[in-house]
Motif scaffolding. Structure first.
Motif, PDB file in Angstrom:
ATOM      1  N   LEU A  17       0.869  -1.176   0.000  1.00 48.22           N
ATOM      2  CA  LEU A  17       0.000   0.000   0.000  1.00 48.22           C
ATOM      3  C   LEU A  17       0.900   1.219   0.000  1.00 48.22           C
ATOM      4  N   GLU A  18       0.693   2.083  -0.977  1.00 51.72           N
ATOM      5  CA  GLU A  18       1.558   3.244  -1.150  1.00 51.72           C
ATOM      6  C   GLU A  18       0.726   4.507  -1.280  1.00 51.72           C
ATOM      7  N   PRO A  19       1.305   5.644  -0.922  1.00 49.25           N
ATOM      8  CA  PRO A  19       0.601   6.895  -1.221  1.00 49.25           C
ATOM      9  C   PRO A  19       0.570   7.111  -2.731  1.00 49.25           C
ATOM     10  N   VAL A  20      -0.412   7.847  -3.192  1.00 46.75           N
ATOM     11  CA  VAL A  20      -0.515   8.184  -4.612  1.00 46.75           C
ATOM     12  C   VAL A  20       0.369   9.403  -4.843  1.00 46.75           C
ATOM     13  N   LYS A  21       1.359   9.240  -5.704  1.00 50.73           N
ATOM     14  CA  LYS A  21       2.347  10.296  -5.929  1.00 50.73           C
ATOM     15  C   LYS A  21       1.986  11.151  -7.135  1.00 50.73           C
ATOM     16  N   GLU A  22       2.261  12.431  -6.990  1.00 51.84           N
ATOM     17  CA  GLU A  22       2.121  13.345  -8.126  1.00 51.84           C
ATOM     18  C   GLU A  22       3.505  13.543  -8.732  1.00 51.84           C
ATOM     19  N   GLU A  23       3.562  13.626 -10.036  1.00 50.73           N
ATOM     20  CA  GLU A  23       4.830  13.794 -10.744  1.00 50.73           C
ATOM     21  C   GLU A  23       4.726  15.022 -11.643  1.00 50.73           C
ATOM     22  N   HIS A  24       4.687  16.186 -11.016  1.00 50.10           N
ATOM     23  CA  HIS A  24       4.450  17.429 -11.750  1.00 50.10           C
ATOM     24  C   HIS A  24       5.477  17.676 -12.857  1.00 50.10           C
ATOM     25  N   GLU A  25       6.770  17.580 -12.527  1.00 50.68           N
ATOM     26  CA  GLU A  25       7.790  17.913 -13.517  1.00 50.68           C
ATOM     27  C   GLU A  25       7.746  16.972 -14.713  1.00 50.68           C
ATOM     28  N   LEU A  26       7.608  15.668 -14.451  1.00 54.54           N
ATOM     29  CA  LEU A  26       7.558  14.703 -15.536  1.00 54.54           C
ATOM     30  C   LEU A  26       6.315  14.897 -16.390  1.00 54.54           C
ATOM     31  N   MET A  27       5.188  15.164 -15.760  1.00 55.99           N
ATOM     32  CA  MET A  27       3.950  15.380 -16.516  1.00 55.99           C
ATOM     33  C   MET A  27       4.079  16.606 -17.414  1.00 55.99           C
ATOM     34  N   GLU A  28       4.630  17.687 -16.904  1.00 47.07           N
ATOM     35  CA  GLU A  28       4.787  18.898 -17.723  1.00 47.07           C
ATOM     36  C   GLU A  28       5.716  18.648 -18.897  1.00 47.07           C
ATOM     37  N   LYS A  29       6.799  17.921 -18.650  1.00 49.66           N
ATOM     38  CA  LYS A  29       7.735  17.606 -19.725  1.00 49.66           C
ATOM     39  C   LYS A  29       7.043  16.793 -20.811  1.00 49.66           C
ATOM     40  N   LEU A  30       6.278  15.788 -20.421  1.00 54.10           N
ATOM     41  CA  LEU A  30       5.599  14.943 -21.398  1.00 54.10           C
ATOM     42  C   LEU A  30       4.483  15.670 -22.127  1.00 54.10           C
ATOM     43  N   ARG A  31       3.824  16.610 -21.463  1.00 55.71           N
ATOM     44  CA  ARG A  31       2.762  17.367 -22.118  1.00 55.71           C
ATOM     45  C   ARG A  31       3.293  18.191 -23.284  1.00 55.71           C
ATOM     46  N   HIS A  32       4.567  18.552 -23.198  1.00 53.17           N
ATOM     47  CA  HIS A  32       5.150  19.376 -24.241  1.00 53.17           C
ATOM     48  C   HIS A  32       5.770  18.557 -25.371  1.00 53.17           C
ATOM     49  N   GLN A  33       5.750  17.256 -25.253  1.00 50.18           N
ATOM     50  CA  GLN A  33       6.266  16.392 -26.314  1.00 50.18           C
ATOM     51  C   GLN A  33       5.077  15.849 -27.096  1.00 50.18           C
ATOM     52  N   SER A  34       4.945  16.272 -28.319  1.00 48.07           N
ATOM     53  CA  SER A  34       3.748  15.940 -29.100  1.00 48.07           C
ATOM     54  C   SER A  34       3.540  14.447 -29.275  1.00 48.07           C
ATOM     55  N   THR A  35       4.585  13.646 -29.268  1.00 48.00           N
ATOM     56  CA  THR A  35       4.416  12.207 -29.475  1.00 48.00           C
ATOM     57  C   THR A  35       3.769  11.537 -28.271  1.00 48.00           C
ATOM     58  N   ASP A  36       3.784  12.170 -27.122  1.00 45.44           N
ATOM     59  CA  ASP A  36       3.221  11.582 -25.916  1.00 45.44           C
ATOM     60  C   ASP A  36       1.845  12.139 -25.588  1.00 45.44           C
ATOM     61  N   LEU A  37       1.242  12.883 -26.490  1.00 48.67           N
ATOM     62  CA  LEU A  37      -0.047  13.491 -26.193  1.00 48.67           C
ATOM     63  C   LEU A  37      -1.192  12.679 -26.767  1.00 48.67           C
ATOM     64  N   GLU A  38      -2.275  12.663 -26.038  1.00 46.99           N
ATOM     65  CA  GLU A  38      -3.503  12.061 -26.541  1.00 46.99           C
ATOM     66  C   GLU A  38      -4.281  13.133 -27.295  1.00 46.99           C
ATOM     67  N   ALA A  39      -5.406  12.781 -27.818  1.00 45.83           N
ATOM     68  CA  ALA A  39      -6.220  13.706 -28.605  1.00 45.83           C
ATOM     69  C   ALA A  39      -6.630  14.942 -27.800  1.00 45.83           C
ATOM     70  N   HIS A  40      -6.825  14.797 -26.519  1.00 47.08           N
ATOM     71  CA  HIS A  40      -7.284  15.920 -25.695  1.00 47.08           C
ATOM     72  C   HIS A  40      -6.126  16.650 -25.013  1.00 47.08           C
ATOM     73  N   GLY A  41      -4.919  16.443 -25.476  1.00 45.13           N
ATOM     74  CA  GLY A  41      -3.784  17.143 -24.901  1.00 45.13           C
ATOM     75  C   GLY A  41      -3.312  16.547 -23.592  1.00 45.13           C
ATOM     76  N   ARG A  42      -3.656  15.302 -23.350  1.00 49.22           N
ATOM     77  CA  ARG A  42      -3.240  14.639 -22.114  1.00 49.22           C
ATOM     78  C   ARG A  42      -2.220  13.568 -22.422  1.00 49.22           C
ATOM     79  N   VAL A  43      -1.361  13.343 -21.464  1.00 44.80           N
ATOM     80  CA  VAL A  43      -0.395  12.266 -21.570  1.00 44.80           C
ATOM     81  C   VAL A  43      -1.123  10.950 -21.350  1.00 44.80           C
ATOM     82  N   ASP A  44      -0.744   9.916 -22.086  1.00 43.65           N
ATOM     83  CA  ASP A  44      -1.360   8.596 -21.918  1.00 43.65           C
ATOM     84  C   ASP A  44      -0.827   7.968 -20.638  1.00 43.65           C
ATOM     85  N   VAL A  45      -1.533   8.184 -19.550  1.00 48.42           N
ATOM     86  CA  VAL A  45      -1.102   7.694 -18.245  1.00 48.42           C
ATOM     87  C   VAL A  45      -1.638   6.307 -17.941  1.00 48.42           C
TER      88      VAL A  45
END
Length: 104
Positions: free
Chosen positions: A4-32
């Motif tokens: 059992l683990e806390p749910v972690k937020e990964e702000h820096e990694l998410m922002e980096k991936l949001r700016h890479q077009s190959t990692d974006l879904e149709a709605h501008g979200r990273v495929d998590v």
């Protein structure tokens, strides 16, 4: 059998991936949803958003509106053997990439 683990937020990694077009879904979200070893908070948020949209759940809307206070209350349940298998798969993929890069 499980951790059992806390749910972690990964702000820096998410922002980096949001700016890479190959990692974006149709709605501008990273495929998590495809990587169960990271993006826990983003995945949880998307699941709750979907639940709110499809069920009109007042509780889901409350959680989303107060995300910062609710997030620490969630726990990730991770089977130990599943984590081991994911780690071995990742190591195998990295080894194959290293061999390909070395021209072998």
């Amino acid at each position: 059998m499980v951790d059992l683990e806390p749910v972690k937020e990964e702000h820096e990694l998410m922002e980096k991936l949001r700016h890479q077009s190959t990692d974006l879904e149709a709605h501008g979200r990273v495929d998590v949803m495809s990587d169960m070893t990271r993006f826990d908070a983003e995945r949880l948020h998307q699941l709750i958003e979907n639940h709110a949209r499809y069920t009109n759940s007042a509780r889901a809307r409350e959680i989303l509106e107060n995300w910062e206070s609710f997030l620490p209350k969630f726990r990730k349940v991770m089977p130990v053997e599943y984590r081991r298998a994911l780690r071995e798969l990742k190591e195998s993929q990295e080894a194959a990439q290293a061999m390909a890069a070395a021209g072998e």
